[in-house]
Design a protein around this motif. Structure first.
Motif, PDB file in Angstrom:
ATOM      1  N   LEU A 138       0.814  -1.208   0.000  1.00  0.00           N
ATOM      2  CA  LEU A 138       0.000   0.000   0.000  1.00  0.00           C
ATOM      3  C   LEU A 138       0.851   1.264   0.000  1.00  0.00           C
ATOM      4  O   LEU A 138       0.589   2.208  -0.754  1.00  0.00           O
ATOM      5  N   ALA A 139       1.891   1.293   0.823  1.00  0.00           N
ATOM      6  CA  ALA A 139       2.743   2.492   0.890  1.00  0.00           C
ATOM      7  C   ALA A 139       3.423   2.750  -0.449  1.00  0.00           C
ATOM      8  O   ALA A 139       3.503   3.897  -0.910  1.00  0.00           O
ATOM      9  N   GLN A 140       3.928   1.684  -1.087  1.00  0.00           N
ATOM     10  CA  GLN A 140       4.584   1.844  -2.374  1.00  0.00           C
ATOM     11  C   GLN A 140       3.601   2.281  -3.463  1.00  0.00           C
ATOM     12  O   GLN A 140       3.930   3.105  -4.320  1.00  0.00           O
ATOM     13  N   CYS A 141       2.395   1.735  -3.441  1.00  0.00           N
ATOM     14  CA  CYS A 141       1.400   2.127  -4.437  1.00  0.00           C
ATOM     15  C   CYS A 141       0.995   3.584  -4.271  1.00  0.00           C
ATOM     16  O   CYS A 141       0.840   4.311  -5.256  1.00  0.00           O
ATOM     17  N   ARG A 142       0.838   4.032  -3.034  1.00  0.00           N
ATOM     18  CA  ARG A 142       0.533   5.454  -2.808  1.00  0.00           C
ATOM     19  C   ARG A 142       1.669   6.344  -3.293  1.00  0.00           C
ATOM     20  O   ARG A 142       1.452   7.379  -3.924  1.00  0.00           O
ATOM     21  N   GLU A 143       2.888   5.918  -2.979  1.00  0.00           N
ATOM     22  CA  GLU A 143       4.057   6.696  -3.409  1.00  0.00           C
ATOM     23  C   GLU A 143       4.130   6.762  -4.932  1.00  0.00           C
ATOM     24  O   GLU A 143       4.415   7.814  -5.510  1.00  0.00           O
ATOM     25  N   SER A 144       3.834   5.645  -5.590  1.00  0.00           N
ATOM     26  CA  SER A 144       3.955   5.569  -7.043  1.00  0.00           C
ATOM     27  C   SER A 144       2.847   6.317  -7.762  1.00  0.00           C
ATOM     28  O   SER A 144       3.082   6.926  -8.814  1.00  0.00           O
ATOM     29  N   LEU A 145       1.629   6.261  -7.229  1.00  0.00           N
ATOM     30  CA  LEU A 145       0.475   6.822  -7.920  1.00  0.00           C
ATOM     31  C   LEU A 145       0.124   8.236  -7.488  1.00  0.00           C
ATOM     32  O   LEU A 145      -0.547   8.952  -8.238  1.00  0.00           O
ATOM     33  N   LEU A 146       0.562   8.631  -6.297  1.00  0.00           N
ATOM     34  CA  LEU A 146       0.197   9.948  -5.783  1.00  0.00           C
ATOM     35  C   LEU A 146       1.413  10.811  -5.456  1.00  0.00           C
ATOM     36  O   LEU A 146       1.593  11.898  -6.024  1.00  0.00           O
ATOM     37  N   ASP A 147       2.261  10.313  -4.556  1.00  0.00           N
ATOM     38  CA  ASP A 147       3.342  11.138  -4.019  1.00  0.00           C
ATOM     39  C   ASP A 147       4.277  11.670  -5.102  1.00  0.00           C
ATOM     40  O   ASP A 147       4.675  12.827  -5.078  1.00  0.00           O
ATOM     41  N   ARG A 148       4.656  10.825  -6.057  1.00  0.00           N
ATOM     42  CA  ARG A 148       5.680  11.254  -7.011  1.00  0.00           C
ATOM     43  C   ARG A 148       5.179  12.261  -8.035  1.00  0.00           C
ATOM     44  O   ARG A 148       5.972  12.832  -8.770  1.00  0.00           O
TER      45      ARG A 148
END
Length: 307
Positions: free
Chosen positions: A220-230
């Protein structure tokens, strides 16, 4: 439908949010898949399924697909062949869903500009880095990265330098496959979250209110980082990412044969369209760099431009 063990969640409560919504969306999407794709045999082949639902959890779009057209079949001597815009170059389920939604909105204009994406597998690219088994050391020999002036890496082919996060990756993931210019689904989803998925086709912004990834391997953390944070977004920007592992989708066993077909369906279609090699199933192959009009998919770029 019975769901065992209260689901096998990865990142269960999404910061305390109610998980009923993504679970119901998963159930609705998989029930609809069984109705639209009755001939798909999960015992023989595997694929990825994606669906777009509205706020009432009605399925508006449903697609499958894991293939991508190599550039060598679309370009000759550095020039795009006439079939370039008649051919669907990226047939991954998430990308087909975006095309089908655009067609649906062009044919049936409505005020609802926020939808919800369900996908049966963690999107290729940045989202899938934590769940891929590729040994990064073995990728060094086939590294072909684009470098900035300061020698930083920005673009990678498939799984090259797999431990490196945040770079744009092209499809496919296999290093021995012919190259394409299609970037990963993680990259495309991040872009659509930032600027909308409507392109130039509608005058209003169309965004995903949530993205539901139904894969127990998803981080979940990686998906949020990949789809939102970056791309400079947070969940307060309007898109919520959920990771669940319902095991409702029966066609995701990657030990089976890769399905060569893609399914395209949106609300209002009498039946789903089947696509192979970027064109309608059963249609004539290209001749002299051209496709016959009857071979062109309803969601190919040239078809959408005519609506």
């Amino acid at each position: 439908m019975i769901i065992n063990d209260r689901m096998q969640f990865h990142g269960l409560f999404n910061q305390g949010r109610n998980m009923e919504w993504p679970l119901k969306a998963a159930q609705k999407a998989n029930k609809h898949f069984a109705q639209v794709c009755p001939k798909f045999d999960p015992l023989q082949e595997w694929t990825v399924m994606a669906a777009i639902l509205d706020d009432n959890l009605d399925v508006v779009v449903m697609c499958t697909g894991i293939k991508c057209m190599p550039e060598c079949k679309l370009v000759e001597a550095g020039c795009r062949l006439p079939l370039y815009y008649d051919t669907i170059r990226d047939m991954h389920a998430e990308v087909l869903c975006r095309r089908a939604l655009i067609r649906y909105l062009l044919l049936t204009p409505e005020s609802n500009t926020k939808f919800h994406l369900y996908v049966s597998k963690v999107p290729c690219g940045d989202c899938s880095i934590p769940v891929d088994d590729t040994d990064d050391i073995s990728c060094v020999k086939r590294r072909r990265l684009t470098l900035n002036d300061d020698n930083t890496k920005t673009v990678a082919k498939g799984t090259e330098d797999w431990s490196l996060k945040g770079v744009v990756r092209t499809k496919p993931g296999r290093g021995d496959a012919p190259p394409t210019r299609s970037v990963s689904c993680s990259d495309k989803l991040a872009l659509w979250n930032a600027i909308g998925l409507q392109g130039h086709y509608t005058p209003f912004l169309v965004k995903f209110g949530s993205i539901i990834i139904d894969d127990p391997r998803a981080d979940l953390a990686q998906c949020r980082e990949s789809l939102l944070d970056r791309v400079g977004l947070t969940e307060n920007s309007g898109t919520t990412v959920y990771c669940v592992g319902t095991k409702l989708f029966k066609g995701g066993d990657e030990s089976k044969r890769r399905s060569p077909q893609s399914i395209v369906w949106h609300k209002g279609m009498a039946k789903a369209e089947v696509v192979v090699d970027g064109r309608k199933l059963g249609s004539a192959p290209p001749r002299d760099g051209r496709l016959h009009g009857k071979s062109v998919s309803c969601v190919a770029t040239s078809s959408l431009e005519r609506l």
